[in-house]
Enzyme design. Structure first.
Site, PDB file in Angstrom:
ATOM      1  CG  ASP A 148      -2.264   0.706   0.955  1.00 43.63           C
ATOM      2  OD1 ASP A 148      -2.201   1.862   0.506  1.00 43.63           O
ATOM      3  OD2 ASP A 148      -3.339   0.142   1.205  1.00 43.63           O
ATOM      4  CG  HIS A 193      -1.492   1.457  -3.248  1.00 40.32           C
ATOM      5  ND1 HIS A 193      -1.186   0.532  -4.219  1.00 40.32           N
ATOM      6  CD2 HIS A 193      -2.489   0.897  -2.505  1.00 40.32           C
ATOM      7  CE1 HIS A 193      -1.951  -0.542  -4.072  1.00 40.32           C
ATOM      8  NE2 HIS A 193      -2.742  -0.343  -3.033  1.00 40.32           N
TER       9      HIS A 193
END
Length: 494
Positions: free
Chosen positions: A299, A333
């Site tokens: 993430d 991300h």
């Protein structure tokens, strides 16, 4: 790029800026000469080895009591160093205490058990909101002068906790995972490690603390309430140095309401498919230094937060006085991210001499209506990027809690633009300074999307060369200034 194409791209960028009521002008100068000061930790040289308290290096014996007893003894005698020697040390949750440096020698692996009964349900914090969670593998609460240092590895056994999206695996990987056990919710295309975990996923805010929820309820969804690997709550003078933190159940490193935090030469590592597998989430902290560190996670890489919605505004503690330098982010991300839970605000953030390689987005600033909060005085310079999947630089006030890059076959519609009244729930993004950026390959160079009722404002972009598939897109923003910003479209490359 030939002269005609360069003119076309320059005109294209200028037209976008003018249509969004922007200005192309000399960038407002700023300086990195006066950076925030971060206080260092200091420890007595007294050393205690966990083997003196009965710890056994066989990968089978649970050493929870031995390790915590060593930490307690060190704390009681005024502090020092607790040494974890080379070897594989199986353990349950470890709690750090004031004036203790937990030191992992080279080839030491602190392996956290996948026996969930070893983790008690405790009041914690999840994505900026108070919630019941499983006790974190490593934690500290209101401690001062603490550290985790050395050369070893802390492994959170995250695969035992995490759900996995089918679309993130190959067919053979998916079939192997399903065959290992667990539960599949077909309509969600998701595998869960247990029925409890799957049950919790079907409930809205399963871990939220509410008077009508009983201990029996929380116990019924316990497996779903994944802990962050390292949670340091309300601590002062903290050092994380040299250690690899990997395979976290949820976020990897989570300093919350800490002051004088140094993160130096660490490696945060998670599988790319790891749900909520952030590298570090610095939440409502002040006086922070992150340097020389590497992030390769599932993430966001390095993330700045300050609480979510009404709870974050009630806490009212911004993350401020942060230095992020000489660090590298691979898969994530976002490389350096602010938001989306930034309701307490963020300011005085300095980012420089960083590299993002293969990251979904480079510099990522995200929020949404309902958050409130003010993000301002953000400075970034000397940033190198390569093979960025999405945007090199992104500002988005329509964050929708989805992965930044759509999975194959996934359809996403642009948000409907509606003007709402400005309230305390309206987030504010302003005063960003970004300079000296080189990016070799991105899906889009720069994307700025504000709110019609309260535009993003005062973005200063200076001295950039970005090679990308598409150029610059700006919506609902004002006073976006560019100086020597070059975008080279992929089609123009020889």
């Amino acid at each position: 790029m030939n002269k005609l194409n360069f003119f076309r791209q320059s005109l294209f960028s200028a037209l976008i800026l003018v249509s969004a009521s922007q200005a192309i002008a000399q960038v407002k100068p700023f300086s990195f000469d006066h950076l925030p000061e971060v206080k260092e930790t200091k420890f007595k040289k007294d050393t205690i080895r966990i083997t003196s308290f009965g710890a056994i290096n066989d990968g089978v014996t649970l050493n929870t009591k031995s390790i915590n007893d060593a930490i307690a003894a060190c704390n009681k005698k005024g502090g020092g160093v607790v040494v974890i020697p080379a070897g594989l040390w199986l353990t349950g949750p470890v709690v750090l205490l004031s004036n203790v440096n937990l030191h992992l020698q080279k080839n030491a692996i602190l392996q956290f058990t996948k026996d969930f009964s070893q983790y008690q349900l405790v009041k914690g914090d999840w994505e900026g909101i108070p919630q019941m969670r499983n006790q974190s593998p490593v934690s500290a609460d209101h401690a001062e002068n603490i550290a985790i240092t050395g050369f070893g590895i802390i492994d959170g056994n995250g695969d035992a906790w995490r759900m996995v999206k089918k679309d993130k695996l190959t067919e053979s990987q998916w079939n192997k995972l399903v065959a290992s056990g667990g539960t599949v919710i077909a309509e969600k295309k998701m595998w869960y490690p247990s029925e409890q975990s799957a049950k919790g996923s079907l409930l809205k805010n399963a871990g939220a603390i509410a008077p009508e929820k009983t201990p029996e309820f929380y116990a019924s969804v316990k497996d779903f309430l994944r802990p962050n690997l390292v949670v340091l709550n309300s601590c002062k003078r903290v050092l994380l140095e040299g250690v690899t933190f990997q395979n976290s159940p949820a976020w990897n490193l989570h300093p919350l309401i800490c002051e004088d935090l140094i993160v130096r030469n660490v490696y945060a590592k998670n599988p790319w498919y790891a749900a909520n597998g952030d590298g570090i989430d610095i939440e409502s902290c002040k006086n922070v230094l992150v340097e020389g560190s590497t992030f390769d996670v599932g993430d966001d890489g390095i993330c700045i937060k300050s609480g979510r919605d009404a709870e974050g505004r009630k806490r009212g503690l911004p993350t401020k006085n942060v230095i992020i330098r000489n660090s590298t982010v691979y898969h994530a991300h976002g490389g350096v991210v602010i938001g989306s839970e930034m309701s307490g605000g963020a300011n005085n953030i300095f980012i420089y001499d960083c590299s993002f390689i293969g990251t979904d987005i480079g510099l990522r600033f995200k929020t949404t209506r309902g958050r409130g909060g003010v993000v301002e005085a953000i400075y970034a310079k000397d940033i190198v990027m390569k093979d960025i999947v999405g945007e090199a630089i992104l500002f988005d006030m329509y964050y929708a809690a989805v992965d930044p890059i759509a999975l194959k076959g996934e359809k996403r519609d642009a948000p409907r633009v509606v003007k709402y009244p400005v309230t305390e729930e309206t987030p504010i993004f302003r005063d960003f300074h970004i300079s000296n950026v080189v990016c070799d390959g991105a899906g889009k160079a720069i994307f700025i999307r504000g709110l019609p009722e309260l535009n993003i404002s005062d973005i200063y972009l200076d001295n950039m060369t970005i090679q990308a598939k598409s150029g610059i897109e700006i919506q609902e923003a004002k006073n976006v200034q560019q100086n020597n910003v070059k975008v080279i479209l992929s089609s123009d490359k020889k």
